[in-house]
Design a protein around this motif. Structure first.
Motif, PDB file in Angstrom:
ATOM      1  N   HIS A   1      60.601  13.868  30.136  1.00  0.00           N
ATOM      2  CA  HIS A   1      59.404  13.671  29.296  1.00  0.00           C
ATOM      3  C   HIS A   1      58.554  12.499  29.774  1.00  0.00           C
ATOM      4  CE1 HIS A   1      60.425  16.676  26.327  1.00  0.00           C
ATOM      5  NE2 HIS A   1      61.636  16.170  26.186  1.00  0.00           N
ATOM      6  N   PHE A   2      59.052  11.781  30.787  1.00  0.00           N
ATOM      7  CA  PHE A   2      58.320  10.618  31.301  1.00  0.00           C
ATOM      8  C   PHE A   2      57.902  10.874  32.746  1.00  0.00           C
ATOM      9  CE2 PHE A   2      61.063   9.178  27.932  1.00  0.00           C
ATOM     10  CZ  PHE A   2      60.260   8.318  27.203  1.00  0.00           C
ATOM     11  N   HIS A   3      56.723  10.378  33.107  1.00  0.00           N
ATOM     12  CA  HIS A   3      56.155  10.627  34.431  1.00  0.00           C
ATOM     13  C   HIS A   3      55.845   9.289  35.109  1.00  0.00           C
ATOM     14  CE1 HIS A   3      55.728  14.646  32.783  1.00  0.00           C
ATOM     15  NE2 HIS A   3      55.102  14.097  31.744  1.00  0.00           N
TER      16      HIS A   3
ATOM     17  N   ILE B   1      61.674   3.832  35.443  1.00  0.00           N
ATOM     18  CA  ILE B   1      61.882   4.371  34.093  1.00  0.00           C
ATOM     19  C   ILE B   1      63.365   4.294  33.722  1.00  0.00           C
ATOM     20  CG2 ILE B   1      61.740   6.457  32.678  1.00  0.00           C
ATOM     21  CD1 ILE B   1      59.301   7.252  34.477  1.00  0.00           C
TER      22      ILE B   1
ATOM     23  N   ASP C   1      53.777   7.247  32.224  1.00  0.00           N
ATOM     24  CA  ASP C   1      53.260   7.816  30.984  1.00  0.00           C
ATOM     25  C   ASP C   1      54.219   8.888  30.500  1.00  0.00           C
ATOM     26  OD1 ASP C   1      51.804  10.706  31.674  1.00  0.00           O
ATOM     27  OD2 ASP C   1      51.823   9.316  33.369  1.00  0.00           O
ATOM     28  N   GLY C   2      54.127   9.216  29.231  1.00  0.00           N
ATOM     29  CA  GLY C   2      55.035  10.188  28.634  1.00  0.00           C
ATOM     30  C   GLY C   2      54.308  11.359  28.024  1.00  0.00           C
ATOM     31  N   ASP C   3      55.068  12.391  27.691  1.00  0.00           N
ATOM     32  CA  ASP C   3      54.506  13.553  27.016  1.00  0.00           C
ATOM     33  C   ASP C   3      54.075  13.179  25.607  1.00  0.00           C
ATOM     34  OD1 ASP C   3      55.043  15.091  29.235  1.00  0.00           O
ATOM     35  OD2 ASP C   3      56.933  15.897  28.461  1.00  0.00           O
TER      36      ASP C   3
ATOM     37  N   TYR D   1      56.618   9.560  23.090  1.00  0.00           N
ATOM     38  CA  TYR D   1      57.207   9.038  24.329  1.00  0.00           C
ATOM     39  C   TYR D   1      56.455   7.831  24.888  1.00  0.00           C
ATOM     40  CZ  TYR D   1      59.937  13.280  24.082  1.00  0.00           C
ATOM     41  OH  TYR D   1      60.787  14.270  23.648  1.00  0.00           O
ATOM     42  N   ASN D   2      55.151   7.795  24.717  1.00  0.00           N
ATOM     43  CA  ASN D   2      54.391   6.667  25.250  1.00  0.00           C
ATOM     44  C   ASN D   2      54.646   5.384  24.457  1.00  0.00           C
ATOM     45  OD1 ASN D   2      52.668   7.735  27.553  1.00  0.00           O
ATOM     46  ND2 ASN D   2      52.311   9.259  25.961  1.00  0.00           N
TER      47      ASN D   2
ATOM     48  N   TRP E   1      58.012   4.106  25.524  1.00  0.00           N
ATOM     49  CA  TRP E   1      57.905   3.361  26.777  1.00  0.00           C
ATOM     50  C   TRP E   1      57.363   1.948  26.529  1.00  0.00           C
ATOM     51  CZ3 TRP E   1      59.643   2.609  31.333  1.00  0.00           C
ATOM     52  CH2 TRP E   1      58.919   1.857  32.273  1.00  0.00           C
TER      53      TRP E   1
END
Length: 403
Positions: free
Chosen positions: A54-56, A62, A376-378, A382-383, A386
């Motif tokens: 879910h994280f990019h 991460i 960044d996250g979905d 998620y953001n 983070w």
């Protein structure tokens, strides 16, 4: 030891709650402004499904951050601050009050009791020195700090204070900023009927196709607007769609005009069989109990037929087009609504240039957290997770060095 935190958003406030005695510099008139509008005012602060997919961004960074500062540790800290939480049926975690203001007020109170907070003081320049950093604000005032944390956010929702100023500060200190673009954002599309369909909602599956092949799909309420598409599945898919669009690829959104669709090919078969069952009806009669009434005009115009045309009079190629429109209605992507409407910024300060505590590998004593980094996250909390975890990992690093 003097510690400066530049930015009073989610990451900055959470960090300050862990570092009594730190000084926060916030350019807006209040800290936590962006937090107040997250999750439609309910503050979707995390998610029970913490799969790293879910994280990019830089996966090593991460992973290192979450090993230091897990979701459980973050939620435990919120509990110690007095915030109770709950999860909904989609595993999204909220304050039990379902009010973002609860979380913001708790953080503000903790921070203001134990830290110095300066609002409407924007840091415009940073000068590294042997044992720390000199910060210069918009009035030209300078102040020295031993440790510096940039928690300025990205460019999403600039009215809240995120105008990308942190990228300039990081670059002035020798850091690399990867290309940035908006995500979790509404999508612009090309369609001759957008004005006519504005405000229509369809509940079902939304697919993103890339150069003719399906890339991804999400289900939920799809909202048609005068510029294109919005709604939860659009926001969820916007990152992948925008990334491909920026690479010059043809991106197309597909959805059924029938509510409740979970498989577009099955919808095609269903409307095909239904047509043969009700072949004696006119186009309008067939559609009025099947789709939103505004779609009747769209389908008739697309087929260049009158609404009063009996289905049995349609040529087979018209029937095929009719079934395709009902089951796989397509809109070509032309862009997104930009940072004003986006919930997050993709890209940022390279994750290769910080360690697991988010400390700079170029300038020891400099830390960068949250959305400023190229992580960044979905959609779904998620953001913010983070932001909390990177802030907690940073606090651990600073406290460890202090000891």
């Amino acid at each position: 030891m003097k510690i400066a935190i530049v930015g009073g958003g989610a990451g900055g406030l959470f960090l300050a709650s862990l570092l009594p005695g730190a000084t926060i510099f916030e350019g807006k008139d209040r800290v936590g402004k962006k937090l107040l509008v997250t999750g439609n005012g309910r503050c979707n602060l995390s998610n029970q499904d913490m799969d790293l997919g879910h994280f990019h961004g830089n996966k090593d960074l991460i992973r290192a951050v979450f090993q230091r500062a897990s979701q459980d540790q973050v939620l435990d800290h919120f509990s110690l601050l007095g915030l109770d939480t709950l999860a909904d049926h989609r595993q999204r975690i909220y304050p039990r009050t379902l009010q973002a203001s609860s979380l913001v007020n708790i953080l503000r109170r903790r921070v203001q009791e134990n830290n110095q907070v300066f609002c409407q003081r924007e840091i415009l320049a940073i000068r590294p020195e042997k044992e720390g950093f000199v910060l210069k604000d918009q009035e030209g005032q300078e102040e020295f700090f031993h440790k510096l944390v940039l928690a300025t956010g990205g460019r999403a929702m600039p009215k809240s204070g995120s105008r990308g100023q942190g990228y300039k500060l990081a670059q002035s200190l020798g850091h690399t900023v990867t290309p940035i673009f908006p995500a979790i954002v509404q999508v612009k599309t090309q369609d001759p009927f957008l004005n006519h369909l504005q405000g229509v909602k369809v509940e079902g599956l939304l697919e993103v196709h890339l150069d003719g092949k399906k890339l991804a799909q999400e289900a939920g309420e799809i909202l048609i607007t005068n510029y294109g598409l919005s709604g939860p599945p659009v926001l969820d898919l916007s990152r992948r769609a925008n990334l491909a669009f920026r690479e010059g690829k043809k991106v197309t959104f597909h959805f059924s005009l029938l509510n409740g669709s979970q498989d577009l090919d099955q919808v095609y078969t269903y409307v095909q069989e239904r047509t043969y069952q009700y072949y004696h009806l006119t186009l309008e009669e067939f559609l009025e109990g099947l789709v939103h009434k505004k779609f009747i005009h769209v389908l008739a115009k697309s087929l260049d037929l009158s609404k009063e045309t009996p289905l049995q009079d349609l040529a087979y190629q018209d029937l095929e087009k009719f079934w395709q429109l009902l089951s796989h209605y397509q809109m070509d992507m032309t862009g997104t609504m930009g940072y004003d409407q986006a919930q997050v910024t993709c890209g940022g300060v390279s994750g290769l240039e910080v360690d697991g505590t988010c400390q700079s590998k170029i300038h020891p004593g400099l830390y960068m957290i949250g959305e400023l980094l190229d992580v960044d996250g979905d959609c779904g909390g998620y953001n913010l997770q983070w932001a909390w975890s990177s802030a907690m990992a940073c606090a651990q690093g600073i406290l460890q060095e202090e000891k």
